[in-house]
Design a protein around this motif. Sequence first.
Motif, PDB file in Angstrom:
ATOM      1  N   LEU A 254      -7.033   0.732   5.730  1.00  0.00           N
ATOM      2  CA  LEU A 254      -8.010   1.437   4.897  1.00  0.00           C
ATOM      3  C   LEU A 254      -7.744   1.254   3.403  1.00  0.00           C
ATOM      4  CD1 LEU A 254      -8.568   4.843   6.749  1.00  0.00           C
ATOM      5  CD2 LEU A 254     -10.287   3.064   6.342  1.00  0.00           C
ATOM      6  N   LEU A 255      -6.483   0.980   3.066  1.00  0.00           N
ATOM      7  CA  LEU A 255      -6.127   0.846   1.647  1.00  0.00           C
ATOM      8  C   LEU A 255      -5.900  -0.600   1.230  1.00  0.00           C
ATOM      9  CD1 LEU A 255      -3.758   3.917   1.105  1.00  0.00           C
ATOM     10  CD2 LEU A 255      -6.221   3.723   0.738  1.00  0.00           C
ATOM     11  N   GLN A 256      -6.153  -1.532   2.148  1.00  0.00           N
ATOM     12  CA  GLN A 256      -5.999  -2.949   1.827  1.00  0.00           C
ATOM     13  C   GLN A 256      -6.901  -3.321   0.647  1.00  0.00           C
ATOM     14  OE1 GLN A 256      -3.903  -4.770   4.099  1.00  0.00           O
ATOM     15  NE2 GLN A 256      -3.820  -6.262   2.447  1.00  0.00           N
ATOM     16  N   ASP A 257      -6.316  -3.957  -0.372  1.00  0.00           N
ATOM     17  CA  ASP A 257      -7.041  -4.374  -1.584  1.00  0.00           C
ATOM     18  C   ASP A 257      -7.588  -3.196  -2.388  1.00  0.00           C
ATOM     19  OD1 ASP A 257      -6.661  -7.082  -0.883  1.00  0.00           O
ATOM     20  OD2 ASP A 257      -8.422  -7.029   0.415  1.00  0.00           O
ATOM     21  N   LYS A 258      -7.104  -1.984  -2.104  1.00  0.00           N
ATOM     22  CA  LYS A 258      -7.547  -0.798  -2.854  1.00  0.00           C
ATOM     23  C   LYS A 258      -6.377  -0.110  -3.541  1.00  0.00           C
ATOM     24  CE  LYS A 258     -11.504   0.151   0.177  1.00  0.00           C
ATOM     25  NZ  LYS A 258     -12.114   1.128   1.113  1.00  0.00           N
ATOM     26  N   ALA A 259      -5.284   0.086  -2.798  1.00  0.00           N
ATOM     27  CA  ALA A 259      -4.098   0.740  -3.351  1.00  0.00           C
ATOM     28  C   ALA A 259      -2.924  -0.242  -3.313  1.00  0.00           C
ATOM     29  CB  ALA A 259      -3.762   2.000  -2.552  1.00  0.00           C
ATOM     30  N   ASP A 260      -1.863   0.098  -4.024  1.00  0.00           N
ATOM     31  CA  ASP A 260      -0.678  -0.764  -4.052  1.00  0.00           C
ATOM     32  C   ASP A 260       0.086  -0.663  -2.727  1.00  0.00           C
ATOM     33  OD1 ASP A 260      -1.319  -1.443  -6.615  1.00  0.00           O
ATOM     34  OD2 ASP A 260       0.102  -0.059  -7.567  1.00  0.00           O
ATOM     35  N   LEU A 261       0.331  -1.820  -2.117  1.00  0.00           N
ATOM     36  CA  LEU A 261       1.111  -1.901  -0.886  1.00  0.00           C
ATOM     37  C   LEU A 261       2.309  -2.813  -1.130  1.00  0.00           C
ATOM     38  CD1 LEU A 261      -1.819  -2.656   1.645  1.00  0.00           C
ATOM     39  CD2 LEU A 261      -1.063  -0.417   0.821  1.00  0.00           C
ATOM     40  N   LEU A 268       2.700   2.100  -1.105  1.00  0.00           N
ATOM     41  CA  LEU A 268       3.643   2.522  -2.146  1.00  0.00           C
ATOM     42  C   LEU A 268       3.208   3.876  -2.697  1.00  0.00           C
ATOM     43  CD1 LEU A 268       4.099  -0.898  -3.981  1.00  0.00           C
ATOM     44  CD2 LEU A 268       5.703   0.214  -2.414  1.00  0.00           C
ATOM     45  N   VAL A 269       4.122   4.835  -2.695  1.00  0.00           N
ATOM     46  CA  VAL A 269       3.795   6.204  -3.103  1.00  0.00           C
ATOM     47  C   VAL A 269       4.897   6.771  -3.991  1.00  0.00           C
ATOM     48  CG1 VAL A 269       2.457   6.691  -1.011  1.00  0.00           C
ATOM     49  CG2 VAL A 269       4.912   7.162  -1.022  1.00  0.00           C
ATOM     50  N   ASP A 270       4.560   7.888  -4.682  1.00  0.00           N
ATOM     51  CA  ASP A 270       5.586   8.585  -5.453  1.00  0.00           C
ATOM     52  C   ASP A 270       6.256   9.637  -4.559  1.00  0.00           C
ATOM     53  OD1 ASP A 270       3.938  10.825  -5.313  1.00  0.00           O
ATOM     54  OD2 ASP A 270       3.372  10.793  -7.438  1.00  0.00           O
ATOM     55  N   ASN A 271       7.067  10.477  -5.158  1.00  0.00           N
ATOM     56  CA  ASN A 271       7.834  11.452  -4.356  1.00  0.00           C
ATOM     57  C   ASN A 271       6.957  12.442  -3.606  1.00  0.00           C
ATOM     58  OD1 ASN A 271      10.266  10.347  -5.104  1.00  0.00           O
ATOM     59  ND2 ASN A 271      10.581  11.754  -6.820  1.00  0.00           N
ATOM     60  N   VAL A 280      -5.725   9.877  -3.635  1.00  0.00           N
ATOM     61  CA  VAL A 280      -5.355   9.450  -2.284  1.00  0.00           C
ATOM     62  C   VAL A 280      -3.841   9.507  -2.109  1.00  0.00           C
ATOM     63  CG1 VAL A 280      -5.436   7.583  -0.586  1.00  0.00           C
ATOM     64  CG2 VAL A 280      -7.372   7.938  -2.148  1.00  0.00           C
ATOM     65  N   TYR A 281      -3.420  10.168  -1.029  1.00  0.00           N
ATOM     66  CA  TYR A 281      -2.007  10.281  -0.678  1.00  0.00           C
ATOM     67  C   TYR A 281      -1.766   9.548   0.636  1.00  0.00           C
ATOM     68  CZ  TYR A 281      -1.358  13.946  -4.190  1.00  0.00           C
ATOM     69  OH  TYR A 281      -1.274  14.648  -5.371  1.00  0.00           O
ATOM     70  N   ASN A 288       6.596   4.817   4.725  1.00  0.00           N
ATOM     71  CA  ASN A 288       8.040   5.033   4.752  1.00  0.00           C
ATOM     72  C   ASN A 288       8.755   4.032   5.663  1.00  0.00           C
ATOM     73  OD1 ASN A 288      10.621   6.028   4.655  1.00  0.00           O
ATOM     74  ND2 ASN A 288      10.062   8.150   5.052  1.00  0.00           N
ATOM     75  N   PRO A 289       8.980   2.806   5.174  1.00  0.00           N
ATOM     76  CA  PRO A 289       9.679   1.826   6.006  1.00  0.00           C
ATOM     77  C   PRO A 289      11.181   2.080   6.123  1.00  0.00           C
ATOM     78  CG  PRO A 289       9.216   0.890   3.853  1.00  0.00           C
ATOM     79  CD  PRO A 289       8.543   2.232   3.889  1.00  0.00           C
ATOM     80  N   ILE A 290      11.734   2.873   5.202  1.00  0.00           N
ATOM     81  CA  ILE A 290      13.187   3.069   5.163  1.00  0.00           C
ATOM     82  C   ILE A 290      13.658   4.151   6.138  1.00  0.00           C
ATOM     83  CG2 ILE A 290      15.171   3.612   3.708  1.00  0.00           C
ATOM     84  CD1 ILE A 290      13.753   0.960   3.061  1.00  0.00           C
TER      85      ILE A 290
END
Length: 320
Positions: A254-261, A268-271, A280-281, A288-290
């Motif tokens: 849904l966020l492909q080419d819209k948000a930073d991945l 990619l998100v903040d805290n 958008v959250y 969370n890949p880690i």
Amino acid sequence: SLPKMAKVEPKNYVLDVLVIGSGPAGMSAGIWCSDLGLSVVVLEKETQSGGQLLSIFNPINNYPGVVSANGRELRDRFLVNVDIAGTLPILGATILDLDAANRTAFDQAGNQYSANHFILATGVRRRKLGVDGEDRLVDKGILRSGSLEKESVAGKTVAIIGGGDAALENAVILAEFAEKIYVVHRRDSFSARESFTVRADADPKVEFLLETAVTAISGDDRVTSIVIQNRGESTVVDVDAVLVRIGVEPNSDLLQDKADLDKRGYVLVDNNGQTSLPNVYAVGDVANPISPTIATAVGGGSAAAKSIYRQIHISTLDDR
């Protein structure tokens, strides 16, 4: 003549928050939005809530305060809180398009969701090999779960494809019942924890095929063999069952080419879970890949809800 079915008109929901996905992160986000007085709807594309919890068949002893026999039992406990909060998800609802700029989303039934904020809790899916026979032979020798289907491989030969914890742990589990286990991994060493590797290596039924790729899964009505390639040579290996455990990939379409991945597609998100799009959250495993754990998913859902509450009510809050 048969009575005509009443036509169901699409709905237009006007909300503070739309939560997409109802695994641990989505359920937590819905509960916290409700608790904070935000109008919220939670959507789930599957026929039941739970996400990755429904794929955990072993006891869960590391979620603080709750001991569960398996993921489904923990999911049921979460649903009690979800019900109390009044945020039971709408099931079978797949968001086809998310227009963050205009703050709208549409599902496959034509329903429109106008929301000030969106929380994506869409989780991950198992990665596929992408080889011939993989989709066609599901439930015809291609296993969905080693621990759930272990008795079905009694006396049979099984190929487990992968080199991480899941692959090696399943080798140990299935070796209890199977006649022979091949662990096929494309690299020259495993990424699994040493404890899993040592146990699998010590089992006489388990054979490692390293630096080896699976190029096809063969069989008409049932799996009969796999085609492997090692150092440029192809070989057919007779097997009765196959378990693919080559990791997961995020449901971030849904966020492909819209948000930073990131390069693997994780959001990619903040805290607080906020993406590069202001309203958008993304929370839980999709971001969370880690440390994709139940605890971090639940915490992420609550953090996003609190952050959204602050944004909506910023003028009435102090700087605490």
